[in-house]
Structures are given as C-alpha cells and as structure tokens.
Write an enzyme that holds these catalytic residues in place. Structure first.
Site, short mmCIF file in Angstrom:
data_model
loop_
_atom_site.label_atom_id
_atom_site.label_comp_id
_atom_site.label_asym_id
_atom_site.label_seq_id
_atom_site.Cartn_x
_atom_site.Cartn_y
_atom_site.Cartn_z
N GLY A 134 0.72 -1.38 -0.11
CA GLY A 134 -0.25 0.08 0.05
C GLY A 134 0.86 1.32 0.20
N CYS A 135 0.16 2.33 -0.32
CA CYS A 135 1.08 3.58 -0.49
C CYS A 135 1.48 4.20 0.99
CB CYS A 135 -0.09 4.68 -1.27
SG CYS A 135 -1.41 5.04 -0.65
N PHE A 136 0.53 4.32 1.93
CA PHE A 136 1.00 4.96 3.19
C PHE A 136 1.97 3.85 3.85
CE2 PHE A 136 -2.81 7.68 4.19
CZ PHE A 136 -1.89 8.78 4.46
#
Length: 325
Positions: A134-136
């Site tokens: 995921g990005c975070f």
C-alpha cells in the site's frame, strides 16, 4: 518483449501503469480490461495519453500474457481470480490489499510475495505472484526498516502522514469533491488504518521478539498526489550514527535515498523515489518520508517488481523526473 495485461483499467493506478508500460522498452500492453469502458480509447478515460496510444479498452482477456496486473478494488482481486484462470507461466502482480498479509498470501496454490523491494528483493526476483504494498505502508515502512533491522525500535512509533486526493480513487465521495477538499484538511481512520497490518508485519519480521506499537494518524491533503509522512520514536544515538545506519541499509536500493536536507513533496511527485530525512531532538529520532502515492506507492513499485521478476534493469520504464516547477 513481454506481453502485459491489465485488469481494472479505468482507475488512477491503472492510468499510471499504462503510462509507464508505454515507455518501457521491453514491454507491450496486450490488453487493458474494463467492463465499464470496453471499446473506448484508453485516452478517453486517461486523457494524459492523448497522442501516446490509440489502444482500446476491452472486455476480452488473454490468459497467456507474460505478466498480469490486477488494478482492482480491495477484495475484488480474489473474486477475479476465482472466476478466471491464467497460464501457469503468467506472473501476477496484485495492487490491492488482498494478499499482503501472511494469512492471505497463499490463494489457489499461488504464493504471493510481499513486493517491497527494499525488504524482499531476492524473494521478488524468484517470485511468480506479488502482493504490491500500500501507499502509506510503503512510505512508513521505509522510514522504520533500518531501525528494526538493527534492533533499535525500543518504544512506540508515532506517525503523522498526509496524502493527496488521488489516494481515495476515482469514485466521487463527500471527501473527494472539489468544493470539500480545496482549502481543507482533515484526518481519518485514526489509529486503525488498513495499512497498519502490513507495516507491523514487515517491521516485526526484522527485529526479534518485537511487537511494534505504531500510532498512525492519516490525513487528507488538499492536493492531488503525494504522501508526506513524519515519524518519531525514542532514540539514544547521534544524528551521524542514524544517517550512517540508514544510508548503509539503503546503499543498494534503486529508488530510496537518504537526504541531508529537509524534504518537500515536489521532489518526488511523478517519480518512483522515496526520499528520507533524519533529525535528532532530545532523545527522539524524527524521520521524514516522502513518496508519490500513485508511483512509488502503487504503479511505479509494481513496474519495479516486474523488472525484478523478469531480470530487467530496475529503472526501465521508471526514468522519471519530478515536476519541481
């Protein structure tokens, strides 16, 4: 040349993936599957592609492609693979969160490797199935991993991070509408964001007997793309020691760099970079981590993983410059 297929081609991550594969010297896009846009030009949905390609979306799938990218909403990748089979030689890179956690990594006799190159490079190189982070999760893990690798996570980690509007996807909602988002700022999913599971999994895997405590406050920013994260935790060493530790850990990383100077988002937007900056304040280490949520946090990392899986040079399709001005 390898043949690539994309499932779920109308969203932000698919648009960025198409853009990257079009400039990749060893990849051809065999098909882009979208039931909602079948028969339309890719550029009708992804308008930055006007003049770059005349290819059309399709509702037909080629099951013999060399690599398949799943750009589907969370939970939908499993549903898709339950209904569709591919060649035993097809490599699959999933951009949802369906296979990121250890308990979900084996599905239909497919073993999905967690695709964070700075953590699992050798496993990615020999993998057939990848769960893209995921990005975070990408921004936060890259700020913590060097500490955990040396057993230096001694206390809770406090994270405050802000993401651009593209992090919410293309579907309109009350908090993505322009009149709400512009000149506005808010937090959401405080302390229980869905990316915490994969962050804990990676950090705890590096430090023996660690059950990390990560306090994470995600925020919505009034800009389109990018993640700016600041983290702090207890630290007894010097700044010079911390810099040496991080630079050593990332000495062979193709896209992660430790900067001696303070950071801002324009340094990474439109790139596959993660930039890190360190400061020491009265027994606390402050770490800043910045990425483009659609590239290093999604499609760029997926292309990096593809390059590793096929033995290509890491930067193919990812020779990008930040939109600094």
């Amino acid at each position: 040349m390898i043949q690539a297929g994309i499932i779920g081609g109308a969203g932000y991550t698919a648009g960025e993936l198409i853009r990257l594969l079009l400039i990749h010297s060893k990849t051809e896009i065999n098909f882009v599957y979208s039931t909602s846009s079948s028969g339309k030009k890719l550029s009708a949905i992804h308008q930055d592609l006007v003049g770059s390609t005349d290819q059309l979306f399709t509702d037909t799938i080629n099951t013999d492609v060399d690599v398949l990218f799943l750009c589907l909403g969370h939970g939908n990748s499993k549903l898709f693979l339950e209904k569709n089979s591919f060649s035993k030689d097809t490599k699959i890179i999933d951009l949802s969160n369906d296979f990121r956690l250890t308990q979900d990594a084996i599905f239909q006799n497919k073993h999905f490797v967690y695709g964070l190159p700075e953590l699992n490079k050798s496993a990615i190189q020999s993998a057939q199935y990848i769960a893209n982070p995921g990005c975070f999760a990408t921004a936060i893990q890259l700020a913590i991993l060097p500490l955990a690798a040396k057993g230096l996570v001694e206390d809770a980690i406090h994270v405050n991070a802000v993401t651009g509007a593209t992090g919410a996807g293309t579907a309109l909602s009350a908090t993505t509408h322009f009149t709400w988002r512009v000149d506005n700022f808010s937090h959401y999913k405080a302390f229980n964001h869905q990316h915490l599971g994969e962050i804990h999994q990676s950090v705890d895997s590096l430090q023996d007997d660690l059950k990390s405590v990560i306090h994470f406050i995600p925020n919505r920013g009034n800009f389109s793309r990018g993640i700016f994260a600041t983290l702090y935790t207890k630290y007894e060493g010097t700044l010079e020691t911390a810099k040496a530790l991080f630079k050593t850990y990332y000495k062979d990383a193709e896209f992660t760099t430790v900067s001696d100077d303070p950071l801002h988002l324009k340094q990474v937007v439109n790139t596959n970079k993660c930039l890190l900056h360190l400061e020491v304040h009265e027994g606390k280490l402050l770490i800043t981590s910045v990425i483009d949520n659609l590239l290093k946090g999604a499609s760029g990392q997926a292309v990096h993983n593809m390059n590793l899986m096929f033995g290509f040079e890491a930067h193919l399709g990812l020779q990008l410059k930040a939109n600094y001005f």
